[in-house]
Design an enzyme around this catalytic site. Structure first.
Site, PDB file in Angstrom:
ATOM      1  N   SER A 157       0.803  -1.222   0.000  1.00  0.00           N
ATOM      2  CA  SER A 157       0.000   0.000   0.000  1.00  0.00           C
ATOM      3  C   SER A 157       0.841   1.280   0.000  1.00  0.00           C
ATOM      4  CB  SER A 157      -0.939   0.005   1.222  1.00  0.00           C
ATOM      5  OG  SER A 157      -0.210   0.037   2.420  1.00  0.00           O
ATOM      6  N   LYS A 161      -6.689   3.653   8.369  1.00  0.00           N
ATOM      7  CA  LYS A 161      -5.684   4.566   7.815  1.00  0.00           C
ATOM      8  C   LYS A 161      -6.195   6.006   7.793  1.00  0.00           C
ATOM      9  CE  LYS A 161      -3.544   1.054   4.841  1.00  0.00           C
ATOM     10  NZ  LYS A 161      -3.326   0.601   3.461  1.00  0.00           N
TER      11      LYS A 161
END
Length: 820
Positions: free
Chosen positions: A696, A739
């Site tokens: 990511s 996140k």
């Protein structure tokens, strides 16, 4: 000296008596007489009594005692051919007549050999010759044999505590090996054959060798007898103890008015009575009756008796047909879920959907749910709330660290101490067959040579199989299909895919700061006030104090550490109250440090100004989300790609892909390819002590490198996440909610996400979402366009200049090396 005296006495004795003479003979049955031994004899047969009376009529009162060869022949029937040739002349020391039996005490004098028989009636009489004393051929061998014999005697005496001390002393003090051998032969039952061989021995060496062999055999027999006796005694002691205890138990039961209800028949009768009244399926009843019949035929002391009794008790105590009555009031269930948990609207909705199916179709299979999320987000408490909403019993099985498949399935009854597995024990404990059963920490199971417990769960959690679950101990089909199974885990990866496939997975993300504030005010603070003995009018914690606790004193996605920290504050206040303080204590953000000390955590915050080559990324951890900064710097004259920060293989590959993509599309982004080719690049991810991995960070690395090569800064209010490909695509990633919440906590207000993750933003709390600008990106070019500032920064290094802006419509500027 003792040997000389004995030898002189023997010589005087033999000189005083002729070497050949006639003498009455007393045949002995199963007995052998030896010289210098004193033995009691009982004489009862007429011919033998006449021989004794004839010897007593002489001055010396001597008679020859000779052993009969065959034990079946008695003294009256013995003929000369049935008697050995060598015997012993004895002196009758004492005689007592007792009815028809003569009781004699005789002492052996000399060994004699029968030369011929003088008469057979009215008693046996023969001419005999006195045999010479035994001589020693090998003194060393005789001494060695003597010492060995004495050693064996000591071992034998240790096993015969009843032997008088004076006998022990006499035996051990005997110096003459021949007399020692004769003494042992007279007191030990060595058998007529062996004793006769010892009497006929022609030398001291031969005699001691025979004595040594006979004594060794006798010692071995004594050791075996002692071992058997000890074992028998211990068994007897245990049996006697059990008998005494049973008798006492009967007496106690009688005093209590319980009559003769104790014992085997009473136990069997009680079990049969319980079996008749128990509501069991036919197959189970049939097996239970068969085991009960076996038990009735066994004594109570038999090992299988107690094994079968324990087995039957388990069978009778299990809830084969007993179930809880369900409420299934969806409005009440919703109310209970709201009372116990703040937020989690999607989770509650899915739980209510499952309950609605159970309500509409009661005979349907109960759902099997897997809650996956960080620690402290309420997975276990959700299970309790579901049980309370359904009105069912609740129990929890912790699977963390379980490595043995038998922990779940149980052990077979052939093993000592066998017992059912945890699954069956849980049903026995809750007493119903439709509980809410939580399998906690299902991702923490291990496996080794004893088996894989995850494989056992494949049957337990399969609705098509678990209606006939067989525990190894019971070996009977038990229906698990009515159970509402709830499993919990922190991560999905360790759970085998076949096991994952059997469960409906519900992800529980971390809480936002606002959610934590509300949870603390509604649940945590009131609970800690109660648990620490305080009242609501004695303590108050302000919102800013709670926010400070969340940001600086805890680092988690859930609220477990937050509750522990609130409890710490409550205890500080409780101490003041206990010391007599009656005023209400209000804790503000300024007071927290005085109560708890310095802040423990300093989470990453958005940097006010990012230099070229630095980009802000987002990462997912088990404790929630984090922001991280990826830094890139050029290495003039170097080559290749250097990566630091304890990066995993996937993250390293993302950095390589980002560099390769920018290199291959350098012209498109206004980058001089020679700047990449002729200069190395170093990429570093701070917090080097923490391992990092995953794809990511691909867009963040590409942005940091592009910023370095173009000289354009990455916007400081922007964070990003996404996987990249060499063709320039941005792929979706997981953990979006965690996140984004971490970025929001750090002060970030612009978020770049993969376009296919746009739907995941709906999970973000509305109060957070409205403060953020979320930018979807399909290509790397979309990311760079949104992340990089428009104007380039002139680097301080004079070796680098920015050329004129290319005519490309993107308006990017290039960073190239100045010719030296």
């Amino acid at each position: 000296m003792a040997e000389e005296n004995t030898q002189n006495q023997t010589e005087n004795k033999q000189n005083a008596r002729p070497q050949q003479f006639e003498i009455a003979v007393l045949p002995l049955q199963n007995t052998t007489m030896f010289p210098d031994t004193v033995v009691p004899l009982a004489v009862g047969r007429e011919r033998s009594m006449k021989a004794v009376e004839a010897s007593l009529a002489t001055e010396e009162k001597l008679i020859a005692c000779v052993t009969i060869k065959t034990p079946e022949i008695n003294g009256s029937d013995a003929k000369p051919i049935d008697i050995y040739e060598i015997g012993t002349v004895v002196n009758v020391k004492r005689m007592m007549r007792n009815e028809d039996v003569l009781q004699l005490i005789v002492q052996g004098v000399d060994r004699v050999k029968i030369l011929y028989w003088a008469q057979e009636e009215p008693f046996l009489k023969a001419k005999v010759e006195i045999l010479p004393d035994l001589k020693v051929k090998d003194h060393e061998e005789v001494e060695a044999l003597k010492r060995n014999i004495q050693g064996m005697i000591q071992q034998a005496l240790a096993m015969l505590p009843q032997v008088p001390p004076e006998v022990r002393t006499a035996v051990m003090a005997q110096g003459d090996p021949v007399q020692l051998s004769y003494f042992l032969a007279s007191v030990l039952d060595l058998g007529v054959e062996t004793e006769q061989k010892m009497l006929e021995a022609e030398s001291a060496d031969e005699l001691l060798m025979l004595t040594h062999g006979a004594l060794a055999k006798e010692l071995e027999i004594m050791q075996i007898r002692s071992k058997i006796a000890n074992e028998a005694q211990s068994e007897m002691d245990k049996a006697q103890r059990d008998y005494v205890l049973r008798q006492q138990l009967k007496a106690i039961q009688k005093e209590l008015g319980e009559g003769d209800e104790g014992g085997e028949k009473a136990e069997a009768a009680q079990l049969r009575e319980r079996l008749e009244t128990a509501d069991l399926p036919d197959e189970i009843r049939k097996e239970a009756e068969r085991e009960l019949k076996r038990m009735e035929q066994l004594p109570q002391a038999a090992p299988d008796y107690h094994v079968i009794r324990t087995y039957l008790e388990y069978v009778l105590e299990l809830p084969w047909k007993k179930a809880s009555e369900e409420k299934l009031d969806l409005n009440e269930a919703r109310k209970i879920l709201d009372e116990d948990h703040y937020g989690l609207e999607d989770i509650k909705e899915r739980i209510l959907e499952s309950l609605a199916v159970v309500k509409l179709r009661p005979d349907s299979k109960s759902p099997i749910i897997l809650f996956v999320g960080p620690p402290g987000v309420g997975k276990t408490s959700l299970g309790r709330s579901i049980a309370r909403a359904l009105g069912r019993e609740f129990d929890r099985i912790s699977l963390g660290g379980v490595r043995d498949e038998a922990e779940l399935r149980g052990h077979r009854r052939t093993y000592v101490g066998a017992m059912p597995g945890r699954i069956i024990q849980t049903y026995r404990r809750v007493g119903v067959n439709n509980p809410v059963l939580m399998l906690d920490e299902i991702d923490k199971m291990g496996n080794d040579y004893r088996g894989d417990p995850a494989a056992a769960l494949l049957e337990i959690l399969d609705p098509a199989q678990n209606n006939t679950f067989r525990d190894h101990y019971l070996d009977l089909p038990f229906d698990l299909s009515k159970t509402f199974f709830i499993a919990t885990a922190n991560q999905l990866a360790p759970i085998p895919i076949p096991l994952r496939d059997r469960m409906e997975i519900i992800q529980l993300a971390g809480y936002s700061d606002q959610e934590k504030l509300n949870i603390a005010k509604q649940y945590l603070i009131p609970r800690q006030i109660r648990e620490n003995g305080l009242k609501e009018d004695q303590i108050e914690i302000t919102d800013d104090a709670i926010n400070l606790l969340t940001a600086r004193y805890t680092r988690e996605a859930g609220v477990r550490q937050l509750e522990r920290t609130v409890g710490n504050l409550a205890r500080k206040v409780a101490l003041k109250v206990a010391q007599g303080n009656t005023e209400k204590v209000t804790i503000t953000a300024n007071d927290v440090k005085a109560f708890l000390g310095a802040a423990r955590f300093y989470p990453e915050e958005a940097r006010a100004d990012l230099p070229a080559g630095v980009a802000t990324g987002m990462a997912w951890t088990e404790m929630g989300g984090e922001v991280l900064f990826i830094e890139a710097t050029a290495l003039p004259g170097g080559g290749g790609l250097t990566l630091t920060g304890q990066l995993g293989e996937v993250m390293k590959e993302s950095a390589m892909a980002a560099r390769s993509y920018l290199w291959s599309h350098a012209a498109e982004f206004g980058i001089e390819s020679s700047a990449i080719k002729e200069n190395g690049i170093h990429v570093h991810v701070p917090a080097g002590a923490i391992p990092k991995d995953g794809p990511s960070a691909g867009v963040t690395m590409a942005s940091a490198m592009a910023s370095l090569y173009t000289g354009r800064k990455v916007r400081s209010d922007t964070a990003m996440t996404g996987e990249i490909t060499l063709s320039g695509l941005v792929f979706p990633v997981g953990g979006i909610k965690e996140k984004v919440l971490a970025a929001h906590r750090a002060g970030i207000r612009r978020i770049i996400l993969p376009e296919r993750n746009e739907a995941d933003t709906e999970e973000i709390p509305a109060d957070v979402r409205k403060e953020l600008e979320i930018i979807p990106a399909k290509y790397i070019s979309d990311v760079l366009k949104a992340a990089l500032e428009i104007e380039a920064v002139v680097p301080k290094n004079e070796n680098y200049v920015f050329p004129e802006t290319p005519t490309a419509d993107r308006g990017t500027e290039r960073l190239i090396a100045k010719d030296q």
